[in-house]
Design a protein around this motif. Structure first.
Motif, mmCIF file in Angstrom:
data_model
loop_
_atom_site.group_PDB
_atom_site.id
_atom_site.type_symbol
_atom_site.label_atom_id
_atom_site.label_comp_id
_atom_site.label_asym_id
_atom_site.label_seq_id
_atom_site.Cartn_x
_atom_site.Cartn_y
_atom_site.Cartn_z
ATOM 1 N N VAL A 1 10.238 16.661 12.605
ATOM 2 C CA VAL A 1 10.051 17.998 12.029
ATOM 3 C C VAL A 1 11.354 18.757 12.229
ATOM 4 O O VAL A 1 11.783 18.981 13.365
ATOM 5 N N GLN B 1 0.000 14.980 12.421
ATOM 6 C CA GLN B 1 -0.065 14.298 11.130
ATOM 7 C C GLN B 1 1.296 14.283 10.438
ATOM 8 O O GLN B 1 1.647 13.304 9.764
ATOM 9 N N THR B 2 2.053 15.358 10.608
ATOM 10 C CA THR B 2 3.413 15.404 10.042
ATOM 11 C C THR B 2 4.286 14.331 10.686
ATOM 12 O O THR B 2 5.019 13.608 9.996
ATOM 13 N N ASN C 1 0.677 23.838 4.528
ATOM 14 C CA ASN C 1 -0.459 24.355 5.292
ATOM 15 C C ASN C 1 -1.141 25.485 4.537
ATOM 16 O O ASN C 1 -0.485 26.404 4.050
ATOM 17 N N LYS D 1 10.944 16.887 2.653
ATOM 18 C CA LYS D 1 9.552 16.455 2.655
ATOM 19 C C LYS D 1 8.763 17.597 3.292
ATOM 20 O O LYS D 1 9.158 18.092 4.343
ATOM 21 N N VAL E 1 12.387 17.275 7.217
ATOM 22 C CA VAL E 1 10.941 17.464 7.117
ATOM 23 C C VAL E 1 10.619 18.907 7.474
ATOM 24 O O VAL E 1 11.075 19.417 8.500
ATOM 25 N N MET F 1 5.166 19.574 4.598
ATOM 26 C CA MET F 1 3.765 19.727 4.971
ATOM 27 C C MET F 1 3.299 21.087 4.475
ATOM 28 O O MET F 1 3.841 22.126 4.870
ATOM 29 N N ILE G 1 7.601 22.158 7.664
ATOM 30 C CA ILE G 1 6.228 22.644 7.671
ATOM 31 C C ILE G 1 6.272 24.100 7.221
ATOM 32 O O ILE G 1 7.036 24.901 7.772
ATOM 33 N N LYS H 1 3.376 10.820 9.577
ATOM 34 C CA LYS H 1 3.813 10.529 8.208
ATOM 35 C C LYS H 1 5.317 10.330 8.118
ATOM 36 O O LYS H 1 5.788 9.384 7.477
ATOM 37 N N TRP H 2 6.097 11.213 8.767
ATOM 38 C CA TRP H 2 7.545 11.210 8.557
ATOM 39 C C TRP H 2 8.394 11.080 9.823
ATOM 40 O O TRP H 2 9.599 10.903 9.736
ATOM 41 N N HIS I 1 -2.456 20.198 4.962
ATOM 42 C CA HIS I 1 -3.327 20.313 6.136
ATOM 43 C C HIS I 1 -3.957 21.696 6.124
ATOM 44 O O HIS I 1 -3.302 22.684 5.792
#
Length: 306
Positions: free
Chosen positions: A90, A82-83, A37, A33, A9, A35, A11, A86-87, A66
């Motif tokens: 991180v 929120q990350t 931003n 996956k 995951v 996120m 970001i 969801k998963w 986000h």
């Protein structure tokens, strides 16, 4: 060797366009996956971020978005929460978000100086802090800072940007040491890329060569299992390099020469780079100076247990 991010995951900040978008698409294409931003009003998602999510989903990947302002710690914490919701993990953080407020230092306001440093330095610090304990508990993490040649070497009209970009190298240096035992590797990317931030600053011919796509391979390598740590990788126009900070060997000056005149007299010897080396930590400089002082004064000293 094939570098993949299946099960990971990520970001990516500032991922609505330019380098961030390209990094996010690259991670997703290799199984991560992501996120996405991109700054927006609180509680909202920008059209740019939504478009990147749609692009990833259309290719069969997973992504959410986000609108956190990375210079706002509470918004960043909500993005990470929120990350996780969801998963559940991180693994990768690319601190890419940035802004420019270019002016010569004489004409620059301190408000613009602070704003740029807040986004680049504090934004990277807030995001890194928000994922740090998650990565520690997982025993795995990859963090990529985004530095710049403007910070490493200087650039006219970018005192604020250069200061922020050099500051994230200092953040990288310490986090790479503190994260080592938990397999958190922290590196920095120094990109040269054609983005909305650089448009109009360079010729169209050069702009066509320095595509974001030519930079992203370096970012993905720094996110991988094979990543080094505490390393600055330069990337642009399909060329890649490593930037390193060295210190000359220096010399011990006897007490009678420990004055400005003594430094001036011995400047060429202090400046001599024939024996220069990279130091692994701030303590390395201290140890070197103490050892030279002890040798110059004929004192036996043991630094092994310090």
């Amino acid at each position: 060797m094939s570098i993949r991010f299946d099960g990971k995951v990520a970001i990516v900040t500032g991922a609505g366009a330019g380098l961030g978008r390209c990094h996010a698409l690259g991670l997703a294409a290799r199984g991560a996956k992501v996120m996405i931003n991109d700054i927006a009003a609180v509680g909202e998602v920008s059209a740019a971020a939504a478009a990147v999510v749609a692009e990833i989903e259309a290719a069969g990947g997973e992504a959410i978005a986000h609108g956190a302002n990375v210079a706002d710690a509470a918004q960043v914490e909500d993005m990470v929460a929120q990350t996780m919701a969801k998963w559940g993990r991180v693994d990768i953080l690319i601190n890419n978000a940035g802004i420019l407020r270019d002016k010569s230092f004489a004409k620059m306001t301190m408000d613009d100086f602070r704003l740029v440093v807040d986004v680049h330095l504090m934004g990277a610090a807030y995001c890194s802090k928000a994922v740090w304990n998650i990565m520690r508990e997982q025993g795995y993490g990859r963090i990529v800072m985004t530095t710049s040649s403007s910070g490493l070497y200087g650039n006219f009209g970018q005192a604020n940007y250069g200061a922020g970009k050099m500051a994230v190298v200092g953040l990288m240096n310490t986090l790479s040491i503190e994260g080592h035992k938990n397999n958190i590797r922290v590196n920095a990317l120094s990109p040269t890329a054609a983005t909305s931030m650089t448009e109009g600053l360079i010729s169209e011919e050069v702009f066509a060569l320095i595509t974001p796509e030519s930079v992203t391979p370096a970012a993905l390598f720094l996110c991988s299992d094979e990543a080094p740590t505490k390393t600055i990788v330069g990337a642009g126009a399909g060329s890649y390099a490593v930037a390193r900070l060295y210190e000359t060997d220096g010399m011990y000056l006897p007490e009678e020469h420990q004055n400005p005149e003594g430094i001036a007299e011995h400047w060429q010897q202090l400046f001599d780079n024939s024996e220069q080396k990279e130091l692994s930590s701030g303590w390395g400089q201290t140890a070197k100076f103490v050892e030279k002082s002890a040798a110059g004064q004929g004192i036996a000293i043991d630094l092994s247990n310090v």
